[in-house]
Scaffold this active site. Structure first.
Site, short mmCIF file in Angstrom:
data_model
loop_
_atom_site.label_atom_id
_atom_site.label_comp_id
_atom_site.label_asym_id
_atom_site.label_seq_id
_atom_site.Cartn_x
_atom_site.Cartn_y
_atom_site.Cartn_z
N LYS A 47 0.83 -1.22 0.00
CA LYS A 47 0.00 0.00 0.00
C LYS A 47 0.86 1.27 0.00
CE LYS A 47 -2.41 -1.20 3.73
NZ LYS A 47 -3.39 -1.10 4.83
N LYS A 49 2.84 2.12 2.50
CA LYS A 49 2.87 2.62 3.87
C LYS A 49 4.05 1.99 4.61
CE LYS A 49 -1.39 3.81 6.33
NZ LYS A 49 -2.51 3.35 7.14
N1 CTP Z 1 -9.51 5.94 13.53
C1 CTP Z 1 -10.43 6.70 14.29
N2 CTP Z 1 -10.06 7.94 14.74
C2 CTP Z 1 -8.84 8.43 14.45
C3 CTP Z 1 -7.90 7.68 13.70
C4 CTP Z 1 -8.28 6.42 13.25
O1 CTP Z 1 -11.55 6.26 14.56
N3 CTP Z 1 -8.52 9.65 14.88
C5 CTP Z 1 -9.92 4.63 13.02
C6 CTP Z 1 -9.86 4.56 11.50
O2 CTP Z 1 -11.02 5.15 10.92
C7 CTP Z 1 -9.78 3.05 11.27
C8 CTP Z 1 -8.98 2.56 12.50
O3 CTP Z 1 -9.02 3.64 13.45
O4 CTP Z 1 -11.08 2.47 11.27
C9 CTP Z 1 -7.54 2.24 12.17
O5 CTP Z 1 -7.01 3.38 11.53
P1 CTP Z 1 -5.52 3.56 11.05
O6 CTP Z 1 -5.52 3.84 9.58
O7 CTP Z 1 -4.67 2.46 11.55
O8 CTP Z 1 -5.14 4.90 11.87
P2 CTP Z 1 -4.85 6.37 11.39
O9 CTP Z 1 -4.48 7.16 12.60
O10 CTP Z 1 -6.00 6.88 10.57
O11 CTP Z 1 -3.57 6.16 10.48
P3 CTP Z 1 -3.02 7.02 9.22
O12 CTP Z 1 -2.81 8.43 9.69
O13 CTP Z 1 -1.73 6.31 8.86
O14 CTP Z 1 -4.07 6.90 8.14
#
Ligand code: CTP
Length: 131
Positions: A47, A49
């Site tokens: 992906k 990442k």
């Molecule tokens: N999530 C959430 N609230 C946040 C961050 C994440 O509810 N502030 C949720 C996402 O919507 C997802 C789950 O946590 O269903 C896992 O998200 P992930 O992508 O691992 O975390 P992110 O912090 O969004 O990571 P990135 O910034 O790399 O996208």
């Protein structure tokens, strides 16, 4: 009695933060059991990442939470239908940044998108660490 028996959710959960915890707690309030699929390091590199925390440690953190029943590995985009069937999940949940993206799972189980916690993300933590 909770409305659902077994929920499943997917994510990277790198640099575990309060948004992750709140999402998992809210899902566990809806279902008797919560399965969490944590993306593998190999899948993340597909992906584009790169995780700060390796898979085994991200998995260990999630597995230690009271609200989580079981952690599985996410290796590809296609496994969701077979996971839902194999683990007999009746609920699929993601944060609302994914709104609509997994509606194709609706023939297999209930699909819900919950509001994200505002102001926090793994990306934001990584950025602030760089400064
Ligand atoms: N999530 C959430 N609230 C946040 C961050 C994440 O509810 N502030 C949720 C996402 O919507 C997802 C789950 O946590 O269903 C896992 O998200 P992930 O992508 O691992 O975390 P992110 O912090 O969004 O990571 P990135 O910034 O790399 O996208």
């Amino acid at each position: 009695m909770k409305k659902f028996n077994r929920a499943i959710t997917y994510g990277t959960f790198d640099l575990f933060h309060i948004g992750h915890l709140r999402l998992l707690k809210r899902i566990s309030a809806l279902a008797n059991e919560l399965y969490v699929a944590v993306s593998s390091d190999e899948f993340n590199s597909i992906k584009g990442k790169t995780c700060v925390i390796p898979f085994e440690e991200r998995k260990e953190i999630i597995a230690a939470l009271n609200c989580v029943t079981q952690v599985i590995k996410e290796d590809n985009w296609e496994q969701k239908i077979s996971d839902i069937q194999k683990y007999h999940c009746d609920l699929f949940v993601m944060g609302d940044d994914w709104e609509g993206k997994f509606d194709f799972l609706k023939p297999y189980c209930e699909v819900i998108y919950l509001p994200r916690t505002q102001g926090i993300s793994t990306t934001a933590i990584k950025k602030s660490m760089k400064q």
